[in-house]
Structure formats: structure tokens, C-alpha cells
Scaffold this motif. Structure first.
Motif, PDB file in Angstrom:
ATOM      1  N   VAL A   1      33.883  80.981  60.091  1.00  0.00           N
ATOM      2  CA  VAL A   1      32.613  81.395  59.396  1.00  0.00           C
ATOM      3  C   VAL A   1      32.721  83.056  58.415  1.00  0.00           C
ATOM      4  O   VAL A   1      32.370  82.410  57.162  1.00  0.00           O
ATOM      5  CB  VAL A   1      31.134  82.129  60.508  1.00  0.00           C
ATOM      6  N   GLU A   2      33.756  83.081  58.367  1.00  0.00           N
ATOM      7  CA  GLU A   2      34.063  84.602  57.793  1.00  0.00           C
ATOM      8  C   GLU A   2      34.864  83.524  56.484  1.00  0.00           C
ATOM      9  O   GLU A   2      34.715  83.636  55.648  1.00  0.00           O
ATOM     10  CB  GLU A   2      35.241  85.175  58.320  1.00  0.00           C
ATOM     11  N   LYS A   3      34.858  82.452  56.840  1.00  0.00           N
ATOM     12  CA  LYS A   3      35.684  81.526  56.222  1.00  0.00           C
ATOM     13  C   LYS A   3      35.029  80.755  55.368  1.00  0.00           C
ATOM     14  O   LYS A   3      35.503  80.402  53.859  1.00  0.00           O
ATOM     15  CB  LYS A   3      37.264  80.641  56.308  1.00  0.00           C
ATOM     16  N   GLY A   4      34.017  80.974  55.411  1.00  0.00           N
ATOM     17  CA  GLY A   4      32.837  80.198  54.825  1.00  0.00           C
ATOM     18  C   GLY A   4      33.479  78.471  55.010  1.00  0.00           C
ATOM     19  O   GLY A   4      32.441  77.664  54.768  1.00  0.00           O
ATOM     20  N   TYR A   5      33.779  78.289  55.949  1.00  0.00           N
ATOM     21  CA  TYR A   5      33.830  76.584  56.474  1.00  0.00           C
ATOM     22  C   TYR A   5      32.864  75.868  57.422  1.00  0.00           C
ATOM     23  O   TYR A   5      32.765  75.067  57.265  1.00  0.00           O
ATOM     24  CB  TYR A   5      35.019  76.131  57.169  1.00  0.00           C
ATOM     25  N   VAL A   6      32.413  76.922  58.089  1.00  0.00           N
ATOM     26  CA  VAL A   6      31.260  76.487  58.602  1.00  0.00           C
ATOM     27  C   VAL A   6      29.758  77.436  59.023  1.00  0.00           C
ATOM     28  O   VAL A   6      30.198  78.610  58.571  1.00  0.00           O
ATOM     29  CB  VAL A   6      31.431  76.558  60.156  1.00  0.00           C
ATOM     30  N   ASP A   7      28.800  76.543  58.771  1.00  0.00           N
ATOM     31  CA  ASP A   7      27.567  76.983  58.923  1.00  0.00           C
ATOM     32  C   ASP A   7      27.051  77.617  60.683  1.00  0.00           C
ATOM     33  O   ASP A   7      26.603  76.904  61.377  1.00  0.00           O
ATOM     34  CB  ASP A   7      26.249  76.966  57.830  1.00  0.00           C
ATOM     35  N   PRO A   8      26.825  78.931  60.656  1.00  0.00           N
ATOM     36  CA  PRO A   8      26.500  79.277  62.215  1.00  0.00           C
ATOM     37  C   PRO A   8      25.661  78.189  62.788  1.00  0.00           C
ATOM     38  O   PRO A   8      25.125  77.562  64.369  1.00  0.00           O
ATOM     39  CB  PRO A   8      26.117  80.045  62.625  1.00  0.00           C
ATOM     40  N   ALA A   9      24.248  78.218  61.697  1.00  0.00           N
ATOM     41  CA  ALA A   9      23.055  77.832  62.317  1.00  0.00           C
ATOM     42  C   ALA A   9      23.225  75.942  62.380  1.00  0.00           C
ATOM     43  O   ALA A   9      23.104  75.665  63.322  1.00  0.00           O
ATOM     44  CB  ALA A   9      22.109  77.805  60.497  1.00  0.00           C
ATOM     45  N   ALA A  10      24.614  75.525  61.935  1.00  0.00           N
ATOM     46  CA  ALA A  10      24.547  74.572  61.093  1.00  0.00           C
ATOM     47  C   ALA A  10      25.341  73.860  62.719  1.00  0.00           C
ATOM     48  O   ALA A  10      25.251  72.875  63.795  1.00  0.00           O
ATOM     49  CB  ALA A  10      25.482  73.948  60.089  1.00  0.00           C
ATOM     50  N   VAL A  11      26.141  74.657  63.289  1.00  0.00           N
ATOM     51  CA  VAL A  11      27.125  74.220  64.836  1.00  0.00           C
ATOM     52  C   VAL A  11      26.216  73.929  65.421  1.00  0.00           C
ATOM     53  O   VAL A  11      25.682  72.933  66.255  1.00  0.00           O
ATOM     54  CB  VAL A  11      27.554  75.440  64.931  1.00  0.00           C
ATOM     55  N   GLU A  12      24.777  75.055  65.844  1.00  0.00           N
ATOM     56  CA  GLU A  12      23.826  75.356  67.159  1.00  0.00           C
ATOM     57  C   GLU A  12      23.004  73.786  67.078  1.00  0.00           C
ATOM     58  O   GLU A  12      23.125  72.999  67.618  1.00  0.00           O
ATOM     59  CB  GLU A  12      23.093  76.421  67.240  1.00  0.00           C
ATOM     60  N   ALA A  13      22.727  73.874  65.472  1.00  0.00           N
ATOM     61  CA  ALA A  13      21.887  72.143  65.049  1.00  0.00           C
ATOM     62  C   ALA A  13      22.462  70.934  65.771  1.00  0.00           C
ATOM     63  O   ALA A  13      22.216  70.208  66.441  1.00  0.00           O
ATOM     64  CB  ALA A  13      22.106  72.666  63.872  1.00  0.00           C
ATOM     65  N   LEU A  14      23.979  71.007  65.858  1.00  0.00           N
ATOM     66  CA  LEU A  14      24.843  70.151  66.081  1.00  0.00           C
ATOM     67  C   LEU A  14      25.174  70.433  67.442  1.00  0.00           C
ATOM     68  O   LEU A  14      24.831  68.408  68.136  1.00  0.00           O
ATOM     69  CB  LEU A  14      26.116  70.139  65.426  1.00  0.00           C
ATOM     70  N   ILE A  15      24.990  70.915  68.060  1.00  0.00           N
ATOM     71  CA  ILE A  15      24.865  71.276  69.999  1.00  0.00           C
ATOM     72  C   ILE A  15      23.610  70.624  70.434  1.00  0.00           C
ATOM     73  O   ILE A  15      23.544  69.961  71.048  1.00  0.00           O
ATOM     74  CB  ILE A  15      25.686  72.434  70.176  1.00  0.00           C
ATOM     75  N   GLU A  16      22.895  70.935  69.642  1.00  0.00           N
ATOM     76  CA  GLU A  16      21.222  71.168  70.369  1.00  0.00           C
ATOM     77  C   GLU A  16      20.540  69.699  69.653  1.00  0.00           C
ATOM     78  O   GLU A  16      19.569  68.926  70.459  1.00  0.00           O
ATOM     79  CB  GLU A  16      20.063  71.827  69.422  1.00  0.00           C
ATOM     80  N   ALA A  17      20.967  69.257  69.042  1.00  0.00           N
ATOM     81  CA  ALA A  17      20.738  67.495  68.804  1.00  0.00           C
ATOM     82  C   ALA A  17      21.504  66.509  69.741  1.00  0.00           C
ATOM     83  O   ALA A  17      20.982  65.539  70.523  1.00  0.00           O
ATOM     84  CB  ALA A  17      21.792  66.849  67.291  1.00  0.00           C
ATOM     85  N   TYR A  18      22.559  66.704  70.467  1.00  0.00           N
ATOM     86  CA  TYR A  18      22.747  66.013  71.636  1.00  0.00           C
ATOM     87  C   TYR A  18      22.296  66.869  73.047  1.00  0.00           C
ATOM     88  O   TYR A  18      22.323  65.837  74.435  1.00  0.00           O
ATOM     89  CB  TYR A  18      24.636  66.050  71.492  1.00  0.00           C
ATOM     90  N   GLU A  19      21.954  68.007  73.199  1.00  0.00           N
ATOM     91  CA  GLU A  19      21.542  68.795  74.186  1.00  0.00           C
ATOM     92  C   GLU A  19      19.664  68.155  74.147  1.00  0.00           C
ATOM     93  O   GLU A  19      19.295  68.219  75.173  1.00  0.00           O
ATOM     94  CB  GLU A  19      21.851  70.039  74.318  1.00  0.00           C
TER      95      GLU A  19
END
Lengths: 224, 224
Positions: free
Chosen positions: B41-59
Motif C-alpha cells: 500500500v505504501e508503495k502505491g501498488y495496491v489499493d486496500p479498497a480494491a483488495v477488499e472488493a476482490l475478496i468480497e466478490a468471491y465471499e
């Protein structure tokens, strides 16, 4: 590579233990909160386009057998993600150990945003390609999976190498993982579902039926 | 001590992997993944909201209820069934499902074959965990286990017995090892006594395991 990931036919792992659930229900997808994050981080980093899916698979399986077998599924994923970050120069070993930014970020092609997630998942990444070269094998043709032991990534499992089979289906041409995993481009080849009689794999005591394996053209040769 | 992620066995797992216990703080796996996420996140490679959205899509959204709709429609509508068998990717897309890890779908049907025999299909990925995500979601832990991956191609009837499934001796078993980007969906046999049922009611009989081949569709009396 002939790694521990290539498990087909290995004995001694014991019974399959499924999580008990009510009929028609499924168990929670993740056993631990950290597994959820490894799953999401792996997909989000994949979306940056820094590596491809074949590189991801190779990063997970490219381990000493004892190490691979000692890890849980999402520990293998985590190992794969950390390996790819190190190889690509997106992070250093010290950064992974401390969790602190010590080197400037490297540019990545894309950063996935939350509002783009549904679209990215729905689009996927098709592996089929149009190629000019005609298919070398026809449905119904007898073939043999070549004996081989490539040191790099391959998708031809050990248990079918050298065994006779029959072409069941032609899937068109697909990206060739053995090249794609090592940055040598897509090099698409025709892909076939090949049926191997269980008896040709496991002998006279085998179950009545066959195992069907998707095989790229260069994995196969015509039956003599 | 309370485990960090609320699962009572998380700490025990962590001790097993690390060989020692900590008096306080997160278990080593949780800590390692938290550091990794903070860094990315600090490096700017991932957006934590997108990480959560990816997980939630499958949950929440992408799981075996999707596949159950496909199967129920195939049971109810002969023209759809034919389209599914001819081009599963397109037929599944008609219901709005497709994309990541389901870009190239093949549907295989259990039951009578044209020559009067009986066939039962079973899907595995001996090399890792390939699985049709758009219709079945993220694979269950057992599907990714060494026990399943190793034995599905060698002793599928033994695996089926562990899932409580006993098939007649003359049923041919076809095991599909998902070695490429082609993903397989098993269409189980429609249970007797469901004539005239609407698709929604039929879908409740179609379990995830029935679409992998380690189960059968539920009998009508077990409908939810």
C-alpha cells in the motif's frame, strides 16, 4: 520442473477430509484472516501486469519439495507473491521483513481500483489465440505424451509422460505456459484434451475409465 | 491467548509452523501478511479498497449458486443443455457468468452415454488448484489438498467413497485434470421425482460437490 506440486498418483497423503457442512452449504472460504488478505493481495498485484499467471504458478511451485509440502495452500501463495516481488524488483527482502518502505516504488503498468474490480473479474484473461499453423493432431487420433523432464515450468504432469492416449477434443491454440512462465512470450500452440486409459497409467488394477489431461501440441507425438 | 484473527486454531498453526510460541502480539503469519500489505500500500501498488472488493466478490457474489443456476437451466431446457455442451463459455455467459478462471469452459455430463453405458465425471487439478471460479467460486480447502490432488487420478472411486458416493461397478469414471486454462463443470444427473419443478427449486438440489463430481445432486426430499 519435477517438483512436489506435481502430485498426481503420489500415495500416502491419507483420506480427503472435507469440512462438514449442511447439504447444499459451503464452508467459509478462508480459515484465517491472513489468508483472505493473501488471496486479495495476490489478485491485486496480478492486476498490476508485472507478471503473468504462468509466472505466478511457477513462483509457487519452484521450491524444494520439503518446503512446498510443509506449507499450507495460502502459505504457498504468499511464498509465490513474495518471490515475484523480489524477482521483479518491486520490493526488497529487507522491506518484506520489516514492512517498511526502504527503496523507492517502481512504476507498475496499472493499479487496480475498487470500482474496476467487477469489470476486471468479468473480463478475465482469455488464453486462446488464433494461429496460422494447422493442428497436427485430429480428434480420435492415438498419441503418446513425450517423456520429458524440463527444469522450468511445464503443465504436463509426470504421471502421463511416456503413456499412450487418444485425442478427445481440440481446444484451439492457447498461450504456451512453458515459455510464458519464463518471459519468452506467448508462443501459442494447439491444445488438446487427451484421454489416457487408467490401465495405461496404473496397470491392471486401475479403475475402469480414463484420465483426461489438457496437453499442448509439443507435449505430444503421434503413436507409432 | 486469544488468536489474532478470532480462529482458535490460528495460533496453534502458527506455533507448528514457527516452532515456538509468542507471549503476545499477532501470530507470525498474520504479522508477515500485515507487513506485506502495509508495504504494498505504501508503495502505491495496491489499493486496500480494491483488495477488499476482490475478496468480497468471491465471499458474496461469485460462488456455486451460479453454477447451480446453469445446471438447473440445462436440466429444464433441452436447447440450453445442447448449447452448454456445445459451447459452455457462451452458454454460461447467457446467464451473466464468466471471466477470471472461467474464460474457457467445458461442461461434461454425468449419466447415460450414447452407447448405453453410464459415465461419471470428476474434476481435479493435480498440479495446483485450477477450478471454474465464475460458476463455483474459490475452491474448497479439500480440493487444494495433497490428498485430493494425488489420488483423484489414481483412485477416484476411493475418493468418491470418502464423500459417501458409491457408483455402480459398470459406471465409467472420467477424471479431468485441469492442466491448462480450460475449466470443467460437471452437470450431475437430475434426481428422480423432480419432474415439473421450476429452475429455482431445482437449483437448490445442485451442490458444489455435484458440480466437481465428488457428489451427486441432492434427492428432492433434501431440498432446502
Amino acid at each position: 520442473m519435477n517438483g512436489a506440486h506435481d502430485m498426481g498418483g503420489t500415495q500416502g497423503f491419507g483420506p480427503v477430509i472435507a469440512e462438514p457442512t449442511a447439504p447444499g452449504e459451503i464452508a467459509p472460504l478462508f480459515k484465517h484472516a491472513w489468508e483472505r488478505r493473501v488471496f486479495g493481495l495476490t489478485l491485486a498485484m496480478g492486476a498490476t501486469g508485472t507478471w503473468n499467471i504462468d509466472m505466478s504458478r511457477h513462483a509457487r511451485e519452484n521450491q524444494a519439495p520439503a518446503d512446498y509440502l510443509a506449507q499450507s495452500y495460502y502459505q504457498v501463495w504468499l511464498h509465490g507473491l513474495e518471490s515475484l516481488l523480489l524477482q521483479s524488483g518491486l520490493a526488497t527482502r529487507e522491506e518484506l521483513e520489516t514492512g517498511r518502505l526502504l527503496a523507492p516504488p517502481q512504476p507498475v503498468a496499472r493499479v487496480l481500483r475498487a470500482d474496476a474490480v467487477a469489470g476486471v473479474l468479468a473480463k478475465g484473461a482469455p488464453a486462446q489465440r488464433e494461429i496460422d499453423r494447422p493442428a497436427a493432431f485430429a480428434v480420435g487420433q492415438r498419441v503418446v505424451a513425450k517423456p520429458m523432464a524440463p527444469g522450468g515450468h511445464t503443465r504436463l504432469p509426470r504421471y502421463v509422460r511416456g503413456r499412450p492416449g487418444r485425442v478427445i477434443r481440440h481446444h484451439g491454440a492457447h498461450v504456451f505456459p512453458d515459455a510464458h512462465a519464463h518471459g519468452r512470450g506467448e508462443q501459442p500452440q494447439h491444445l488438446y484434451s487427451v484421454g489416457f486409459a487408467a490401465r495405461d497409467l496404473w496397470g491392471q488394477q486401475a479403475f475402469a475409465g480414463e484420465v483426461r489431461v489438457d496437453c499442448w501440441e509439443s507435449y505430444l507425438e503421434p503413436s507409432a | 491467548m486469544a488468536s489474532h484473527d478470532g480462529h482458535p486454531d490460528a495460533h496453534r498453526d502458527a506455533q507448528r509452523h514457527e516452532g515456538h510460541a509468542h507471549a503476545a502480539g499477532p501470530d507470525p503469519m498474520t504479522e508477515r501478511v500485515q507487513k506485506l500489505e502495509a508495504l504494498l500500500v505504501e508503495k502505491g501498488y495496491v489499493d486496500p479498497a480494491a483488495v477488499e472488493a476482490l475478496i468480497e466478490a468471491y465471499e458474496t457474489r461469485i460462488g456455486p449458486r451460479n453454477g447451480a443456476q446453469v445446471v438447473a437451466k440445462a436440466w429444464s431446457d433441452p436447447a440450453y443443455r445442447q448449447r452448454l455442451l456445445d459451447d459452455a463459455t457462451a452458454a454460461i455467459a447467457e446467464l451473466g457468468f464468466g471471466g477470471r478462471q472461467g474464460e474457457h469452459m467445458v461442461a461434461v455430463e454425468n449419466g447415460l452415454t450414447p452407447d448405453g453405458g453410464r459415465v461419471h465425471n470428476l474434476v481435479v487439478c493435480t498440479l495446483c488448484s485450477c477450478y471454474p471460479w465464475p460458476v463455483l467460486g474459490v475452491p474448497p480447502t479439500w480440493y487444494k489438498s495433497a490428498a485430493y490432488r494425488s489420488r483423484a487420478v489414481l483412485d477416484p472411486r476411493g475418493i468418491l467413497a470418502e464423500f459417501g458416493v458409491a457408483l455402480p461397478d459398470d459406471t465409467e469414471i472420467r477424471v479431468w485434470d485441469s492442466t491448462a486454462e480450460v475449466r470443467y463443470l460437471v452437470v450431475p444427473e437430475r434426481p428422480a421425482g423432480t419432474e415439473g419443478w421450476p429452475e429455482e427449486r431445482l437449483a437448490a438440489l445442485v451442490t458444489r460437490d455435484a458440480m466437481i463430481g465428488t457428489g451427486l445432486a441432492l434427492p428432492p426430499e433434501q431440498a432446502a
